[in-house]
Design a protein around this motif. Sequence first.
Motif, short mmCIF file in Angstrom:
data_model
loop_
_atom_site.label_atom_id
_atom_site.label_comp_id
_atom_site.label_asym_id
_atom_site.label_seq_id
_atom_site.Cartn_x
_atom_site.Cartn_y
_atom_site.Cartn_z
N ILE A 104 -10.41 1.83 4.35
CA ILE A 104 -9.60 1.36 4.60
C ILE A 104 -9.35 0.44 6.06
O ILE A 104 -8.24 -0.90 5.57
N GLU A 105 -9.70 0.62 6.77
CA GLU A 105 -9.81 0.69 8.31
C GLU A 105 -10.15 -1.35 8.09
O GLU A 105 -9.29 -2.21 8.72
N PHE B 275 0.46 -1.41 0.05
CA PHE B 275 0.11 0.07 0.12
C PHE B 275 0.75 1.56 -0.15
O PHE B 275 2.02 1.28 0.81
N THR C 234 -3.82 7.04 -0.60
CA THR C 234 -4.12 5.93 -0.68
C THR C 234 -5.11 5.73 0.54
O THR C 234 -6.58 4.82 0.69
N LEU C 235 -4.33 5.46 2.10
CA LEU C 235 -4.55 5.32 3.10
C LEU C 235 -5.01 6.30 3.73
O LEU C 235 -5.81 6.32 3.96
N ASP D 87 -12.93 4.82 -4.98
CA ASP D 87 -12.32 4.83 -3.25
C ASP D 87 -12.80 3.30 -3.04
O ASP D 87 -13.00 2.13 -4.09
#
Length: 225
Positions: free
Chosen positions: A93-94, A6, A11-12, A212
């Motif tokens: 993301i999480e 990643f 992105t994150l 996303d």
Amino acid sequence: MKICLFDIDGTLVLTDGAGKDAMIDSFQSTAGIDVQTTAVRVSGKTDRGIAKELFDAHNKELTEEAWQLFLTSYMTGLARNLPLRQGRVLPGIEALLNQLAEREDVALGLLTGNVAQGAYLKLTHYDLMHHFAFGGYGDLHPDRNDVAQAAKDACEAHLGHPVAGDQIWVIGDTANDVRCARHIGAKAVAVATGVFDREVLAKSDPDLLFDDLEDFGPLLEAILE
Ligand SMILES: [Mg+2]
């Protein structure tokens, strides 16, 4: 075994300029290089590459001493800025990282232009660092392709065996992320949560392209296929 590498910024997480502003302040305070925020494009580049570009543009030599001075001030500024800004973890993301981290057949790493300490500061601030056991960083290499190779090498050292390019997925928000994925024979996922929109990213010809990662089902399916 599948490996997911990643990118960080765009992105994150989005840091609301915490990184870029700390970097610009550091150029001014340690090298006397006066730069306009808008004149510096950082997306998809490595910290070392950005520093070299700016030093070159001002006819200054990026010696090891100058780099270390710059870095110390940049990291201090970054640590100070992060809690003051309205940054955030990007959608999905999480949950995506939690699901991937649970699997025995997936390894999670970083492939970022951030220096290692910058990556650590950002991801610790947003409580994501514990997911990543290895990575390639922007301390040494101006070219992101070399960071991709470093991430692959770090992955092999972490796992204790060689990995093939087609086991690796690189997830990032710029054409440079896609390009560096190809450099190591990896698959590329582009996500339009950074500064580039879908149409621009499509030109870099990623294997998968998303607005996303809120609905990350299709990505998970492709990775685990
Ligand atoms: Mg990025």
